[in-house]
Design a protein around this motif. Structure first.
Motif, PDB file in Angstrom:
ATOM      1  N   LYS A   1       0.515  -1.221  -0.452  1.00 19.45           N
ATOM      2  CA  LYS A   1       0.247   0.062  -0.144  1.00 19.45           C
ATOM      3  C   LYS A   1       0.855   1.287  -0.020  1.00 19.45           C
ATOM      4  CE  LYS A   1      -3.782  -1.486   2.155  1.00 19.45           C
ATOM      5  NZ  LYS A   1      -5.031  -1.426   2.839  1.00 19.45           N
TER       6      LYS A   1
ATOM      7  N   ILE B   1      -1.390   4.586  -1.277  1.00 19.22           N
ATOM      8  CA  ILE B   1      -2.440   4.220  -0.874  1.00 19.22           C
ATOM      9  C   ILE B   1      -1.957   5.233   1.095  1.00 19.22           C
ATOM     10  CG2 ILE B   1      -4.231   3.378  -0.034  1.00 19.22           C
ATOM     11  CD1 ILE B   1      -4.066   2.055  -2.091  1.00 19.22           C
TER      12      ILE B   1
ATOM     13  N   SER C   1      -2.001   1.289  -9.557  1.00 22.46           N
ATOM     14  CA  SER C   1      -2.218  -0.160  -8.303  1.00 22.46           C
ATOM     15  C   SER C   1      -3.066  -0.878  -8.584  1.00 22.46           C
ATOM     16  CB  SER C   1      -1.686   0.084  -7.176  1.00 22.46           C
ATOM     17  OG  SER C   1      -2.634   1.349  -6.854  1.00 22.46           O
TER      18      SER C   1
ATOM     19  N   LEU D   1      -5.266  -3.454  -6.371  1.00 24.01           N
ATOM     20  CA  LEU D   1      -4.948  -4.078  -4.688  1.00 24.01           C
ATOM     21  C   LEU D   1      -6.617  -4.725  -4.773  1.00 24.01           C
ATOM     22  CD1 LEU D   1      -3.034  -2.374  -4.396  1.00 24.01           C
ATOM     23  CD2 LEU D   1      -3.820  -1.771  -2.026  1.00 24.01           C
TER      24      LEU D   1
ATOM     25  N   SER E   1     -12.281  -1.695  -8.276  1.00 21.12           N
ATOM     26  CA  SER E   1     -13.161  -0.404  -6.921  1.00 21.12           C
ATOM     27  C   SER E   1     -12.948   1.283  -8.071  1.00 21.12           C
ATOM     28  CB  SER E   1     -11.490  -0.497  -6.341  1.00 21.12           C
ATOM     29  OG  SER E   1     -10.278  -0.105  -6.484  1.00 21.12           O
ATOM     30  N   GLY E   2     -14.213   1.257  -7.815  1.00 19.86           N
ATOM     31  CA  GLY E   2     -14.962   2.682  -7.812  1.00 19.86           C
ATOM     32  C   GLY E   2     -15.518   2.519  -9.039  1.00 19.86           C
TER      33      GLY E   2
ATOM     34  N   ILE F   1      -9.410   7.202 -12.910  1.00 16.28           N
ATOM     35  CA  ILE F   1      -8.950   7.151 -11.557  1.00 16.28           C
ATOM     36  C   ILE F   1      -7.564   5.982 -11.571  1.00 16.28           C
ATOM     37  CG2 ILE F   1      -9.326   5.375  -9.511  1.00 16.28           C
ATOM     38  CD1 ILE F   1     -13.185   5.855 -10.181  1.00 16.28           C
TER      39      ILE F   1
ATOM     40  N   LEU G   1     -12.967   3.821  -2.272  1.00 18.12           N
ATOM     41  CA  LEU G   1     -11.917   3.840  -3.327  1.00 18.12           C
ATOM     42  C   LEU G   1     -10.743   4.196  -2.627  1.00 18.12           C
ATOM     43  CD1 LEU G   1     -12.480   3.797  -6.073  1.00 18.12           C
ATOM     44  CD2 LEU G   1     -13.298   6.374  -5.531  1.00 18.12           C
TER      45      LEU G   1
ATOM     46  N   LYS H   1      -9.056   3.847  -0.375  1.00 17.90           N
ATOM     47  CA  LYS H   1      -8.162   2.119   0.887  1.00 17.90           C
ATOM     48  C   LYS H   1      -7.667   1.929  -0.542  1.00 17.90           C
ATOM     49  CE  LYS H   1     -11.315   1.415   4.254  1.00 17.90           C
ATOM     50  NZ  LYS H   1     -11.882   1.163   5.369  1.00 17.90           N
ATOM     51  N   LYS H   2      -8.186   1.682  -1.703  1.00 19.81           N
ATOM     52  CA  LYS H   2      -7.594   0.764  -2.523  1.00 19.81           C
ATOM     53  C   LYS H   2      -7.076   1.326  -3.431  1.00 19.81           C
ATOM     54  CE  LYS H   2      -8.813  -3.010  -1.068  1.00 19.81           C
ATOM     55  NZ  LYS H   2      -8.593  -3.743   0.049  1.00 19.81           N
ATOM     56  N   VAL H   3      -7.575   2.727  -3.950  1.00 18.09           N
ATOM     57  CA  VAL H   3      -6.343   3.354  -5.371  1.00 18.09           C
ATOM     58  C   VAL H   3      -6.004   4.341  -4.783  1.00 18.09           C
ATOM     59  CG1 VAL H   3      -6.694   3.436  -7.725  1.00 18.09           C
ATOM     60  CG2 VAL H   3      -8.887   2.284  -6.730  1.00 18.09           C
TER      61      VAL H   3
END
Lengths: 247, 272
Positions: free
Chosen positions: A71, A76, A92, A94, A98-99, A116, B101, B103-105
């Motif tokens: 991270k 992050i 990245s 992870l 997400s998003g 993003i 979001l 926490k991940k990107v």
């Protein structure tokens, strides 16, 4: 010796373990703004370099700090001490997808997710067919993603991320998405990726995967760097350590 | 300054996040974007009913536009106010509600409140356009003032998002913030001459003392509301002191919000 892709220089990351955290104003006032916390160093004084064009693995047991370090590499989290230098554009991965916005269509989400991850609109448009094709979502691309099966969801997310084509890609065990055929396809994509001089840093639990994919490996134990070097030697040491622990 | 550069470099992300907000908001509703017009219409009906029929209050006609009517007079101030509250409420929760979001990107986190501001501004522009058309039907001429209106829209947007960014950081530490803000905004609305005219306060100040009015007029929203009413309802340029007050308030609050947010954003992922 060429310039390394990533330099990790004496990186430490500290977490506060709140026994009683002031998450409400009331508790803050009652305790006069003093949260009760213990310190915990998740990553302690770790240094290594990642050569350009290599696949670099981070291994270690649960709680060894490898995800925290990852991270930090993904920007992050920010290290409390030390520094991380990236020579090139980094992205990245992870968590796939997400998003994503559930009400938007697959196509709209490609643009959203791509930006993003740091991709320009014209680049997304240029790679759109490739992304859709690779994901195998097919005719459902203009449907809202909330109607997708979980497999389609992660495949689309993965497909966007791999097509971002950054100089350095930071990945967290996402290779385990999709069915057998998709896994094989993504592994080939990774190989293509490193062959073109790009760098991959990944965290995984599977030693077999590390042996197959990684050139260099760093082994973390309780936040400290145990060993770093060629995949073969370090995984062997790690395997011996694991056997000794279990036996 | 490097943070500004980073924000500028990722402006396409801001555009996409804005589109996400705008498109996502009214998906799967039968009336779609029309909802953004129905909401202010409903508010207008309620206040018109109370003020026009129960309290028998008639605002003075626009000077020099000559427009008359409580609903029009009300909406010229109500639309800027609802924009302000939507940006503050939306912006302040934007960090917490996008925790997944964050926490991940990695991306510059300031785009989250900024996207709320931008998407709300889209709705607001739509509302103001409709209002302008209605005003013209009733004899006003706001068109020559459009450039000035846009300047003040931008200033109010900066003011609102600056406040939202400060509150967003506070909300990460204390979730009480979002509930508390709801109450404060409600009181704030009644302390701003939106549904009633400033003359009410002036009249009262003559009896009680000048300090009441001075205190009352410290509120930057009072100035913004006056400016928008000047431009839309009266069709004249706003007073200098009001304009400068708005400019100063917008710049100071935005700068404070910007600094608060950019200093704290690195730690957001671990605090959430």
């Amino acid at each position: 010796m060429t310039e390394p892709a990533v330099i990790v220089d004496h990186v430490s990351k500290r977490f506060k373990l709140y026994k009683e955290r002031n998450q409400t104003l009331k508790s803050a006032v009652m305790r006069r703004r003093k949260s009760v916390a213990d310190e915990f160093w998740a990553v302690k004084d770790v240094s290594f370099e990642v050569p350009k064009g290599s696949t670099f693995g981070l291994i270690g047991r649960n709680g060894s700090g490898k995800s925290t370090l990852l991270k930090c590499l993904a920007r992050i989290l920010h290290p409390d001490e030390g520094s991380i230098t990236m020579n090139g554009k980094a992205a990245s991965l992870l968590e796939v997808g997400s998003g994503f916005h559930p009400e938007l269509t697959g196509r709209e989400n490609i643009y959203l997710n791509g930006s993003i991850l740091g991709l320009a609109k014209k680049d997304i448009t240029a790679r759109l067919d490739e992304i859709i094709d690779f994901s195998g979502v097919g005719q459902f691309i203009d449907q809202p993603v909330k109607n997708y099966s979980s497999g389609m969801y992660v495949r689309l997310g993965f497909s966007v991320a791999i097509h971002v084509k950054p100089d350095i890609l930071v990945v967290d065990e996402v290779l385990a998405v999709g069915d057998g055929a998709f896994k094989k396809k993504s592994r080939e994509k990774f190989r293509e990726f490193t062959n073109s001089g790009r760098t991959v840093i990944l965290v995984t639990h599977s030693l077999a995967q590390v042996r197959e994919m990684c050139d260099q490996v760093a082994w973390l134990n309780k936040g400290e760097l145990q060993a770093v070097g060629p995949a073969k030697t370090v995984t062997k040491q790690y395997q011996e350590y694991l056997d000794a622990q279990d036996g | 300054m490097s943070y500004v550069k980073e924000l500028a470099a990722t402006r396409e992300l801001l555009a996409n996040l804005t589109i996400r907000e705008v498109k996502g908001q009214y998906r799967r509703t039968f009336l779609g974007q029309l909802w953004s017009l129905i909401n202010p219409l409903a508010t207008m009906l309620v206040y018109t009913l109370v003020f026009l029929f129960l309290l028998r209050f008639e605002p003075p006609p626009g000077d020099p536009s000559g427009v008359e009517g409580y609903p029009l007079w009300l909406m010229c101030a109500m639309l800027p106010w609802t924009f302000f509250t939507r940006v503050v409420n939306g912006g302040l929760t934007s960090v917490v509600s996008n925790a997944n979001l964050i926490k991940k990107v990695y991306f510059p986190r300031m785009h989250l409140p900024l996207a709320v501001m931008a998407s709300t501004a889209v709705t607001w522009s739509l509302e103001l356009s409709v209002l302008a058309i209605v005003l013209m039907l009733f004899g006003a001429m706001p068109i020559p003032f459009i450039p000035v209106i846009i300047v003040f829209m931008a200033l109010l947007a900066l003011f609102a998002v600056g406040l939202a960014m400060m509150l967003a950081i506070l909300n990460v530490h204390f979730r009480d913030t979002q509930h508390f803000t709801g109450i404060v905004l409600q009181m704030w609305m009644f302390l701003t001459p939106i549904i009633y005219p400033l003359e009410f306060v002036e009249r009262r100040a003559e009896q009680v003392g000048q300090w009441v009015l001075d205190l009352y007029r410290l509120n930057p929203m009072e100035r913004f509301v006056a400016v928008f009413r000047n431009l839309l309802y009266d069709n004249r340029l706003p007073a200098w002191d009001d304009s400068i007050y708005c400019l100063a308030a917008a710049l100071i609050v935005f700068l404070l919000g910007y600094l608060t947010f950019s200093r704290n954003e690195k730690r957001l992922a671990e605090l959430l």
